[in-house]
Design a protein around this motif. Structure first.
Motif, PDB file in Angstrom:
ATOM      1  N   VAL A 149       0.927  -1.309   0.240  1.00  0.00           N
ATOM      2  CA  VAL A 149       0.102  -0.050   0.030  1.00  0.00           C
ATOM      3  C   VAL A 149       0.895   1.312  -0.004  1.00  0.00           C
ATOM      4  O   VAL A 149       0.719   2.265  -0.967  1.00  0.00           O
ATOM      5  CB  VAL A 149      -1.073   0.145   1.257  1.00  0.00           C
ATOM      6  CG1 VAL A 149      -1.526   1.616   1.313  1.00  0.00           C
ATOM      7  CG2 VAL A 149      -2.084  -1.012   0.955  1.00  0.00           C
ATOM      8  N   MET A 150       1.796   1.287   0.612  1.00  0.00           N
ATOM      9  CA  MET A 150       2.820   2.558   0.894  1.00  0.00           C
ATOM     10  C   MET A 150       3.525   2.349  -0.559  1.00  0.00           C
ATOM     11  O   MET A 150       3.757   3.678  -0.936  1.00  0.00           O
ATOM     12  CB  MET A 150       3.803   2.202   1.945  1.00  0.00           C
ATOM     13  CG  MET A 150       3.269   2.293   3.510  1.00  0.00           C
ATOM     14  SD  MET A 150       2.336   3.656   3.780  1.00  0.00           S
ATOM     15  CE  MET A 150       0.758   2.871   3.550  1.00  0.00           C
ATOM     16  N   ARG A 151       4.097   1.701  -1.280  1.00  0.00           N
ATOM     17  CA  ARG A 151       4.631   1.693  -2.258  1.00  0.00           C
ATOM     18  C   ARG A 151       3.679   2.335  -3.422  1.00  0.00           C
ATOM     19  O   ARG A 151       3.924   3.133  -4.270  1.00  0.00           O
ATOM     20  CB  ARG A 151       5.134   0.284  -2.877  1.00  0.00           C
ATOM     21  CG  ARG A 151       5.974   0.283  -4.155  1.00  0.00           C
ATOM     22  CD  ARG A 151       6.276  -1.002  -4.453  1.00  0.00           C
ATOM     23  NE  ARG A 151       7.307  -1.610  -3.414  1.00  0.00           N
ATOM     24  CZ  ARG A 151       7.741  -2.943  -3.600  1.00  0.00           C
ATOM     25  NH1 ARG A 151       7.266  -3.896  -4.069  1.00  0.00           N
ATOM     26  NH2 ARG A 151       8.601  -3.287  -2.567  1.00  0.00           N
ATOM     27  N   ARG A 152       2.642   1.792  -3.574  1.00  0.00           N
ATOM     28  CA  ARG A 152       1.443   1.937  -4.434  1.00  0.00           C
ATOM     29  C   ARG A 152       1.088   3.765  -4.231  1.00  0.00           C
ATOM     30  O   ARG A 152       1.105   4.508  -5.075  1.00  0.00           O
ATOM     31  CB  ARG A 152       0.444   1.258  -4.471  1.00  0.00           C
ATOM     32  CG  ARG A 152      -0.837   1.911  -5.108  1.00  0.00           C
ATOM     33  CD  ARG A 152      -0.760   2.101  -6.695  1.00  0.00           C
ATOM     34  NE  ARG A 152      -0.414   0.795  -7.531  1.00  0.00           N
ATOM     35  CZ  ARG A 152       0.182   0.902  -8.688  1.00  0.00           C
ATOM     36  NH1 ARG A 152       0.111   2.157  -9.335  1.00  0.00           N
ATOM     37  NH2 ARG A 152       0.489  -0.211  -9.394  1.00  0.00           N
ATOM     38  N   MET A 153       0.890   4.017  -2.981  1.00  0.00           N
ATOM     39  CA  MET A 153       0.480   5.255  -2.688  1.00  0.00           C
ATOM     40  C   MET A 153       1.627   6.351  -3.114  1.00  0.00           C
ATOM     41  O   MET A 153       1.366   7.261  -3.707  1.00  0.00           O
ATOM     42  CB  MET A 153       0.521   5.592  -1.019  1.00  0.00           C
ATOM     43  CG  MET A 153      -0.031   6.846  -0.772  1.00  0.00           C
ATOM     44  SD  MET A 153       0.212   7.394   1.283  1.00  0.00           S
ATOM     45  CE  MET A 153       1.944   7.244   1.326  1.00  0.00           C
ATOM     46  N   ALA A 154       2.840   6.137  -2.765  1.00  0.00           N
ATOM     47  CA  ALA A 154       3.825   6.922  -3.193  1.00  0.00           C
ATOM     48  C   ALA A 154       4.060   7.159  -4.813  1.00  0.00           C
ATOM     49  O   ALA A 154       4.190   8.144  -5.147  1.00  0.00           O
ATOM     50  CB  ALA A 154       5.235   6.550  -2.632  1.00  0.00           C
ATOM     51  N   ARG A 155       3.616   6.034  -5.439  1.00  0.00           N
ATOM     52  CA  ARG A 155       3.796   6.102  -6.756  1.00  0.00           C
ATOM     53  C   ARG A 155       2.650   6.921  -7.336  1.00  0.00           C
ATOM     54  O   ARG A 155       2.786   7.605  -8.168  1.00  0.00           O
ATOM     55  CB  ARG A 155       3.881   4.700  -7.149  1.00  0.00           C
ATOM     56  CG  ARG A 155       3.963   4.557  -8.833  1.00  0.00           C
ATOM     57  CD  ARG A 155       3.958   3.002  -9.427  1.00  0.00           C
ATOM     58  NE  ARG A 155       4.546   2.245  -8.360  1.00  0.00           N
ATOM     59  CZ  ARG A 155       4.487   1.007  -8.312  1.00  0.00           C
ATOM     60  NH1 ARG A 155       3.731   0.317  -8.626  1.00  0.00           N
ATOM     61  NH2 ARG A 155       5.574   0.088  -7.662  1.00  0.00           N
TER      62      ARG A 155
END
Length: 264
Positions: A149-155
């Motif tokens: 989720v954190m990776r997707r949010m930052a992207r």
């Protein structure tokens, strides 16, 4: 905090962030070390027990807090700055904007059992990334769905920060370290150490998921919220030829034990 970070940047240094809720253990400290190894010249560790990621019947009021000991441990591993904002600083009066993840990554698993949890996590982490403006932010693989989720949010939000995955730290019996392990009785701790063994057998292809579920209940767990194989990048159903992950949450009394492993 921003003034200190601005000074580092003016000197041409890179910055890492380790977001935590405190009650630090070796797993958290490994994030500090991993962030340095990944290239951060200075590491900021935030400590904030985030109320928006707790459900109405969860353990916000009982969540372990040990600020003095946490600061001592951060000093021992050479963290450069501890950032301890108050609830009023993160969520001032009139706060009305949330970051709400969607898509297959939050279609089920933790999102089913903890509605609203990832909106709370994504919101506070987005604020921390904006406040600290790190080059790297480290997250443990133990909370694997959260990591994705954190990776997707930052992207998706164009936040210029590398999300660094860090392997799970385990005790001598293989149990994943967690602040909530402190809630376990000695008898429950013996049962808890069966979780990683079952996951390991599934990951190595020595046991089917259905059998693993039965084994956990036989071992003494009160319930299994979920246990399954998923695509390691999307958390969709696994596809032949793509990396997979086995993820589980099992309950002992009031404690939810969360763990996962890469599939060989």
């Amino acid at each position: 905090m921003r003034k200190v970070v601005a000074g580092w940047r003016a000197a041409g240094k890179t910055v890492g962030l380790v977001p935590t809720m405190g009650a630090l253990h070796a797993g958290h400290l490994s994030l500090v070390e991993a962030t340095r190894k990944a290239g951060a010249d200075h590491v900021v560790v935030s400590i904030f027990v985030n109320p928006t990621q707790f459900g109405p019947n969860e353990d916000l009021s009982k969540y372990p807090r040990q600020e003095a000991l946490d600061l001592e441990r951060l000093g021992e591993v050479g963290a450069d700055l501890a950032y301890l904002p108050t609830v009023g600083e993160i969520y001032p009066d009139g706060f009305a904007t949330m970051v709400v993840p969607s898509g297959t990554i939050v279609a089920d698993l933790e999102a089913t059992f903890r509605p609203g949890h990832f909106a709370g996590v994504a919101t506070v982490v987005a604020k921390l990334l904006i406040q600290v403006a790190p080059d790297i932010a480290a997250f443990g693989e133990k909370d694997y769905q959260q990591l994705l989720v954190m990776r997707r949010m930052a992207r998706d939000l164009d936040i210029p920060c590398r999300i660094l995955p860090v392997p799970t730290v385990r005790d001598d019996h293989g149990l994943a370290l967690s602040s909530r392990n402190a809630y376990l009785t000695p008898e429950q701790l013996a049962v808890a150490r069966r979780l990683n063994k079952v996951l390991g057998e599934i990951a190595r292809g020595l046991m089917h998921v259905e059998e693993g579920n039965a084994r956990l209940l036989q071992a003494g767990f009160d319930a299994v919220d979920y246990l399954g194989l998923r695509d390691a990048e999307t958390l969709d159903a696994p596809v032949e030829g793509r990396a997979r992950r086995v993820l589980a949450v099992a309950r002992l009394g009031s404690v939810r034990l969360l763990d996962n492993m890469a599939v060989d």
